[in-house]
Scaffold this motif. Structure first.
Motif, mmCIF file in Angstrom:
data_model
loop_
_atom_site.group_PDB
_atom_site.id
_atom_site.type_symbol
_atom_site.label_atom_id
_atom_site.label_comp_id
_atom_site.label_asym_id
_atom_site.label_seq_id
_atom_site.Cartn_x
_atom_site.Cartn_y
_atom_site.Cartn_z
ATOM 1 N N TYR A 147 8.032 -0.423 1.934
ATOM 2 C CA TYR A 147 7.195 -1.144 0.975
ATOM 3 C C TYR A 147 6.515 -0.139 0.046
ATOM 4 O O TYR A 147 6.029 0.906 0.500
ATOM 5 C CB TYR A 147 6.087 -1.929 1.695
ATOM 6 N N LYS A 148 6.483 -0.488 -1.231
ATOM 7 C CA LYS A 148 5.683 0.286 -2.172
ATOM 8 C C LYS A 148 4.350 -0.449 -2.288
ATOM 9 O O LYS A 148 4.317 -1.634 -2.632
ATOM 10 C CB LYS A 148 6.408 0.322 -3.519
ATOM 11 N N LEU A 149 3.278 0.239 -1.970
ATOM 12 C CA LEU A 149 1.957 -0.413 -1.930
ATOM 13 C C LEU A 149 1.003 0.216 -2.940
ATOM 14 O O LEU A 149 0.975 1.442 -3.081
ATOM 15 C CB LEU A 149 1.328 -0.262 -0.538
ATOM 16 N N GLU A 150 0.260 -0.633 -3.606
ATOM 17 C CA GLU A 150 -0.845 -0.139 -4.427
ATOM 18 C C GLU A 150 -2.108 -0.365 -3.625
ATOM 19 O O GLU A 150 -2.454 -1.514 -3.323
ATOM 20 C CB GLU A 150 -0.958 -0.945 -5.732
ATOM 21 N N VAL A 151 -2.777 0.713 -3.255
ATOM 22 C CA VAL A 151 -3.987 0.550 -2.447
ATOM 23 C C VAL A 151 -5.228 0.999 -3.215
ATOM 24 O O VAL A 151 -5.136 1.791 -4.151
ATOM 25 C CB VAL A 151 -3.902 1.320 -1.105
ATOM 26 N N GLU A 152 -6.357 0.458 -2.795
ATOM 27 C CA GLU A 152 -7.612 0.819 -3.442
ATOM 28 C C GLU A 152 -8.653 1.143 -2.378
ATOM 29 O O GLU A 152 -8.913 0.328 -1.496
ATOM 30 C CB GLU A 152 -8.074 -0.366 -4.301
ATOM 31 N N ASN A 153 -9.187 2.337 -2.470
ATOM 32 C CA ASN A 153 -10.241 2.789 -1.550
ATOM 33 C C ASN A 153 -9.924 2.516 -0.082
ATOM 34 O O ASN A 153 -10.723 1.922 0.651
ATOM 35 C CB ASN A 153 -11.585 2.156 -1.922
#
Lengths: 168, 279
Positions: A147-153
């Motif tokens: 999976y390509k994930l965009e994560v934040e903090n």
């Protein structure tokens, strides 16, 4: 406390010490046992992972309208067998997982890879850090796909820093 | 004689799977809350995250952990009860429906050694049946993640073993489990029976409520002792140090052969997902 944003370079992270608390944002790639086995044992590396961070994780299915299912870390040691080759072949800069690594992996990471701990059993909490998620490889593997994930903090702890110092 | 339709068992098991995956048992939640007050620094922060996780899971319906486990059921069948239909099929169907409708992760592979192909519905569940007088059907479900299960151990001791030998064995299992088994732990210990029964007892022990000690005073004292010693290891939440490494230690014992002393340790993670319902 350090806020890190992808993309990273060795220069940017060389002074971050083992034991530091990190909040990570940006693109990372999840993969676990089956994806490692396929890539390393079949010498098949279709993704450019140079300077990328991989996350040992297999999510629960995403409910409609959501960005992600639950997505905490899985046991890193299961990947030990493949990790030294994987690092050499891909040029990754970071690994996110759970628990200790063997000596060979610790040595392979030194000078190249930062090892970050995500906290186990907090899948719901980590789901809220995911802003976008898509399968980019091995769809047939279900939760073990890449999976390509965009994560934040995303909260993490540095287990082994670039100098090879480790808290585990 | 009371009659229960198999389809009612299916719908109950389905609901149990979904509820267990999203809601921590109240005693576990309370134990985590209480443990927070005894901690400081990073350990306290990590404990706060555990509570936050439990809140998000229940309120917003995200599974507590992405590994929604092997579904393990203990089924107690009343001898005055007639079940119309196939109970095993009914339970398996309930698991299948629960994992699909609850958006739970399907983690079971059909062949353990060669193909390891996912069954895609989390079946087969592992079911243990027993009988009891009366007309009730009691179902207890555990969703057991692999991180902690993989660190579980069993040893056939000689009866000459001392209490210290047994304690050392449990402590060594707990230390080896470390960070990857998601501490603070709940430790299930099975003593006696035989090889397979000790393991079964250790699993069953994980169903016990926190602070419900063994009814036998000797075993209860051993549980308290072990809890103290496990906390002394300073493994702490996530294995990153702290004075709470386990929330509970539960021993289940059974008669055994005069030449044997089996001991099994089933490691449970802090996301101790289990639920009991009675029909």
């Amino acid at each position: 406390m350090t806020y890190l944003k992808m993309p990273l370079t060795l220069e940017k992270i060389k002074n971050i010490k083992a034991g530091s608390q990190i909040f990570l944002s940006g693109t990372i790639f999840s993969m676990r046992d089956k994806a490692h086995k396929k890539m390393v044992e079949e010498n098949f590396y279709p993704l450019n992972l140079k300077n990328q961070i991989i996350f040992y994780m297999g999510p629960s299915p995403t409910r409609p309208g959501r960005k992600s299912g639950s997505c905490g870390p899985t046991t890193s040691a299961r990947m030990d067998k493949w990790t030294p080759t994987f690092i050499k072949k891909t040029g990754i800069i970071g690994i996110i997982g759970k628990g200790e690594r063997c000596q060979e992996v610790k040595a392979a990471m030194k000078g190249k890879v930062i090892y970050l701990l995500a906290f186990g059993g907090l899948g719901a909490f980590y789901a809220k850090c995911v802003k976008k998620s898509e399968i980019v490889l091995f769809k047939e593997l279900g939760c073990e796909a890449v999976y390509k994930l965009e994560v934040e903090n995303m909260p993490l702890i540095v287990a082994q820093d670039i100098k090879g110092e480790s808290i585990l | 004689m009371k009659i229960i339709e198999a389809k009612n068992i299916t719908s109950l098991v389905k609901k149990m799977c979904i509820k267990a995956a999203h809601e921590l048992p109240s005693d576990v939640l309370l134990a985590i809350k209480k443990s927070q007050t005894k901690q400081k620094g990073l350990a306290k922060y990590l404990t706060a995250l555990m509570l936050e996780n439990a809140k998000i899971a229940k309120k917003e319906l995200y599974p507590l952990c992405q590994d929604t486990g092997t579904s393990v059921l203990f089924v107690e069948i009343g001898t005055e009860l007639f079940i119309k239909g196939n109970i095993t099929k009914a339970i398996q169907e309930g698991v299948k429906q629960g994992y699909k409708e609850g958006y739970l992760r399907k983690s079971i592979v059909q062949d353990p050694l060669f193909k390891r192909k996912n069954t895609n519905d989390n079946t087969p569940a592992i079911i243990h049946y027993s009988f009891k007088e009366g007309d009730k059907l009691k179902l207890s479900l555990l969703l057991k993640g692999a991180g902690s299960e993989n660190k579980s151990v069993l040893k056939m001791f000689a009866p000459s073993a001392t209490i210290k030998d047994i304690k050392d064995f449990v402590l060594s299992a707990v230390k080896t489990a470390g960070a990857s088994a998601c501490p603070p732990f709940i430790i299930g210990i099975g003593i006696g029976g035989n090889f397979e029964h000790a393991a079964l007892l250790s699993k069953k022990a994980l169903l016990r409520k926190i602070n419900n000690f063994n009814k036998n005073k000797l075993y209860a004292a051993l549980e308290k002792d072990l809890l103290k010693e496990i906390n002394k290891t300073k493994i702490g939440p996530q294995g990153l140090g702290g004075n709470i490494s386990a929330l509970g230690v539960f021993i289940e014992e059974e008669p055994c052969h005069t030449a044997s002393l089996p001991v099994a340790v089933n490691i449970g993670c802090h996301v101790s997902r289990h639920i009991t319902e009675v029909l």
